[in-house]
Design a protein around this motif. Sequence first.
Motif, PDB file in Angstrom:
ATOM      1  N   UNK A   1      33.935  43.078  44.222  1.00  0.00           N
ATOM      2  CA  UNK A   1      34.668  43.866  44.319  1.00  0.00           C
ATOM      3  C   UNK A   1      36.324  43.936  45.075  1.00  0.00           C
ATOM      4  N   UNK A   2      36.303  42.825  45.584  1.00  0.00           N
ATOM      5  CA  UNK A   2      37.909  42.201  45.272  1.00  0.00           C
ATOM      6  C   UNK A   2      38.285  41.856  44.747  1.00  0.00           C
ATOM      7  N   UNK A   3      37.391  40.853  43.724  1.00  0.00           N
ATOM      8  CA  UNK A   3      38.035  40.440  42.546  1.00  0.00           C
ATOM      9  C   UNK A   3      38.569  41.041  41.669  1.00  0.00           C
ATOM     10  N   UNK A   4      37.513  42.923  41.674  1.00  0.00           N
ATOM     11  CA  UNK A   4      37.834  43.420  40.541  1.00  0.00           C
ATOM     12  C   UNK A   4      39.266  44.599  41.234  1.00  0.00           C
ATOM     13  N   UNK A   5      39.291  44.682  42.119  1.00  0.00           N
ATOM     14  CA  UNK A   5      40.515  45.447  42.564  1.00  0.00           C
ATOM     15  C   UNK A   5      42.295  44.445  42.710  1.00  0.00           C
ATOM     16  N   UNK A   6      42.115  43.062  41.708  1.00  0.00           N
ATOM     17  CA  UNK A   6      43.299  42.302  41.875  1.00  0.00           C
ATOM     18  C   UNK A   6      43.597  42.420  40.127  1.00  0.00           C
ATOM     19  N   UNK A   7      44.983  42.421  39.728  1.00  0.00           N
ATOM     20  CA  UNK A   7      45.079  42.560  37.934  1.00  0.00           C
ATOM     21  C   UNK A   7      44.730  41.300  37.275  1.00  0.00           C
ATOM     22  N   UNK A   8      44.720  41.259  36.303  1.00  0.00           N
ATOM     23  CA  UNK A   8      45.188  39.635  35.675  1.00  0.00           C
ATOM     24  C   UNK A   8      45.780  38.787  35.712  1.00  0.00           C
ATOM     25  N   UNK A   9      47.426  39.255  36.270  1.00  0.00           N
ATOM     26  CA  UNK A   9      48.088  38.465  37.090  1.00  0.00           C
ATOM     27  C   UNK A   9      47.679  37.704  38.232  1.00  0.00           C
ATOM     28  N   UNK A  10      47.485  38.763  38.706  1.00  0.00           N
ATOM     29  CA  UNK A  10      47.121  38.289  40.066  1.00  0.00           C
ATOM     30  C   UNK A  10      45.968  37.407  40.261  1.00  0.00           C
ATOM     31  N   UNK A  11      45.050  37.818  39.620  1.00  0.00           N
ATOM     32  CA  UNK A  11      43.951  36.474  39.660  1.00  0.00           C
ATOM     33  C   UNK A  11      44.194  34.965  38.968  1.00  0.00           C
ATOM     34  N   UNK A  12      44.821  35.468  37.583  1.00  0.00           N
ATOM     35  CA  UNK A  12      46.006  33.932  37.294  1.00  0.00           C
ATOM     36  C   UNK A  12      46.723  32.497  38.277  1.00  0.00           C
TER      37      UNK A  12
ATOM     38  N   UNK B   1      35.344  38.913  54.737  1.00  0.00           N
ATOM     39  CA  UNK B   1      36.559  38.205  55.192  1.00  0.00           C
ATOM     40  C   UNK B   1      37.585  37.572  54.609  1.00  0.00           C
ATOM     41  N   UNK B   2      38.757  37.911  53.572  1.00  0.00           N
ATOM     42  CA  UNK B   2      39.187  37.710  52.915  1.00  0.00           C
ATOM     43  C   UNK B   2      40.449  37.621  53.335  1.00  0.00           C
ATOM     44  N   UNK B   3      41.173  35.959  53.684  1.00  0.00           N
ATOM     45  CA  UNK B   3      42.460  35.930  54.409  1.00  0.00           C
ATOM     46  C   UNK B   3      43.282  35.020  53.612  1.00  0.00           C
TER      47      UNK B   3
ATOM     48  N   UNK C   1      43.667  39.997  54.192  1.00  0.00           N
ATOM     49  CA  UNK C   1      44.428  41.051  52.579  1.00  0.00           C
ATOM     50  C   UNK C   1      42.692  41.679  52.023  1.00  0.00           C
ATOM     51  N   UNK C   2      41.344  41.426  52.680  1.00  0.00           N
ATOM     52  CA  UNK C   2      41.062  42.231  52.062  1.00  0.00           C
ATOM     53  C   UNK C   2      39.513  42.604  52.906  1.00  0.00           C
ATOM     54  N   UNK C   3      38.822  43.405  52.852  1.00  0.00           N
ATOM     55  CA  UNK C   3      37.246  43.129  53.857  1.00  0.00           C
ATOM     56  C   UNK C   3      36.381  44.381  53.288  1.00  0.00           C
ATOM     57  N   UNK C   4      35.102  43.668  52.783  1.00  0.00           N
ATOM     58  CA  UNK C   4      33.776  44.419  52.600  1.00  0.00           C
ATOM     59  C   UNK C   4      33.030  44.292  53.194  1.00  0.00           C
ATOM     60  N   UNK C   5      32.017  45.364  52.952  1.00  0.00           N
ATOM     61  CA  UNK C   5      30.623  45.391  53.780  1.00  0.00           C
ATOM     62  C   UNK C   5      29.947  44.365  53.305  1.00  0.00           C
ATOM     63  N   UNK C   6      28.749  43.798  53.641  1.00  0.00           N
ATOM     64  CA  UNK C   6      28.203  43.173  53.061  1.00  0.00           C
ATOM     65  C   UNK C   6      28.487  41.397  52.408  1.00  0.00           C
TER      66      UNK C   6
END
Length: 400
Positions: free
Chosen positions: A195-206, A172-174, A182-187
Motif C-alpha cells: 500500500x505504501x509503494x502504491x502511493x508513490x508516483x513512478x518517478x518516486x519509485x525509481x 513504520x517506514x522511515x 513517512x508512512x504508517x500502515x496497519x499490519x
Amino acid sequence: MSNLSIAPFFPFPRIRLTHQFAFPHSSQAWIDVVPDKRFHPICHLCRQPSAHIHSWTQRTVRDLNLASAQVWLQCQYRKIFCLHCQRIVIEDLDLFHPYLRVTQRFARYVHELCKAMTVKEAANHVGIDWKTVKNIDKFFLEQQYGQPSYDGLRILAVDEISIRKGHRYLTVVLDYVSGRVVWIGKGRKTRTLSRFFNQLTSAQRKALEAIAMDMWDPYIKAVRQKVPHVQIVFDLFHVIAQFSRVIDKVRNSEYRKASQENKDVFKGAKYLLLKNRSNVRRKKERRQLQELLKLNEILNSVLILKDKLKHIWSYRSRTWATKTLDEWCALARSLKHRSVTKFANMLDRYRYGILNHCDYAIHTGKLEGVNNKIKVIKRKAYGFQDLRYFSLKIFQAFTN
C-alpha cells in the motif's frame, strides 16, 4: 471603572458583543454575539460574499477563559446561499469553525496543549470532554500531516511495532536520511507495505535506491513486487537477535546432556551468554562464564561464531564479505548442531541482503529509536483506539 470593556479581548471585526452576564457564585461568563451588519456575509468555503440570506440560527461555543472564568459565546449567525458553491453554507465570522463547537483561538490553544499533555490531561485543564479535545487535536493534525510528502526519498528503513497483544502490529517506514516517519500502515503483511509503494508516483519509485529491514518474507515480497530495482539490506541487529535465540537453544540442549554436577554451572547463564564479552564486568559473572566455556566446547564455539558474525557487516568489499560469510557458514555446520545448521542455511538464503550492506552501510538502528519513542507515546496515552489519530501523533513527533 465604568470605562472598562472586554471588547479588546474580542478583536473580530465581523461580530459585535451585545450583552455580557455572569451567574452569581459561578466561574462561567456568557456573552451574546451577533454579526456586524456593516459587512456582507461571506461563504466559509470559498470566502466569496453573498447577499442571499437563507436563515438565521445560533450556536453556543466555548472561548478562551477571561481570568479564571470560562467564557461561552451565544453566537447568532446566518446561513447563506453561495452562488459560487451553489449550496447553502454557514457564513464565516472568523470566529469558529463550522464543525467545531469552540472558537478558533480556543481550538489552537487546545492543540498546543496536546503537544505536551495527554488528551485527558488537556481536557481536565480546560474543562471540556476528552472526545472534544481529541477531535480538535485530530482536526489540526490532519491539516498539518494528513498528506505526507514522499518527495526526495532515496533510502528507507522498514520495521514493525506491536501496538497491542494478540499480534497487532503497525508497519513504520522511515526516511533513513532525514529520520522522518513517512508512512504508517496497519499490519505487517505483504499488502501492508505494498500500500505504501502504491502511493508513490513512478518517478518516486525509481528514485529509491535501498531499504533496510529484517528478514521478514512479506516485506521482502512487497519490495520485489513493487520496486524490484531497490537493494534490500538486512540489519545486523535483527540477525544477532535471531542468533541469540539459537545460542539459548544450544544452552538448553547442552544443559539436558550435562551431568547433575555440571548443571549448576549452566543455571543463570542464559543472559550471561547473550551479553557481549566487554559487558561482562562482575567477577562472579566472568568466573561463571569461564567455567561454562571450559566445560562445554559447543557453547564456546557458538560464542566465537557470534563474534565472527558481527564482523561480516564491517566489510566494504563484497569479495571479502562473501568469503567471510562462507567461512562462517562452514564453521557453523561443522558443529553438527541442528539449530546452528538451520541458522547457517538461513543466512545462505538471505546472503544477498547481507552482502548489500557493502554498497549501502545502513541499518534499522534509527528505526529502533523511533519505535522506542512511539512506545512512549502509546504508554503515555494508555493506548490509542483510533489508529489514524495515533499515526498522526507519530508524524507530529518525528517531523523536523
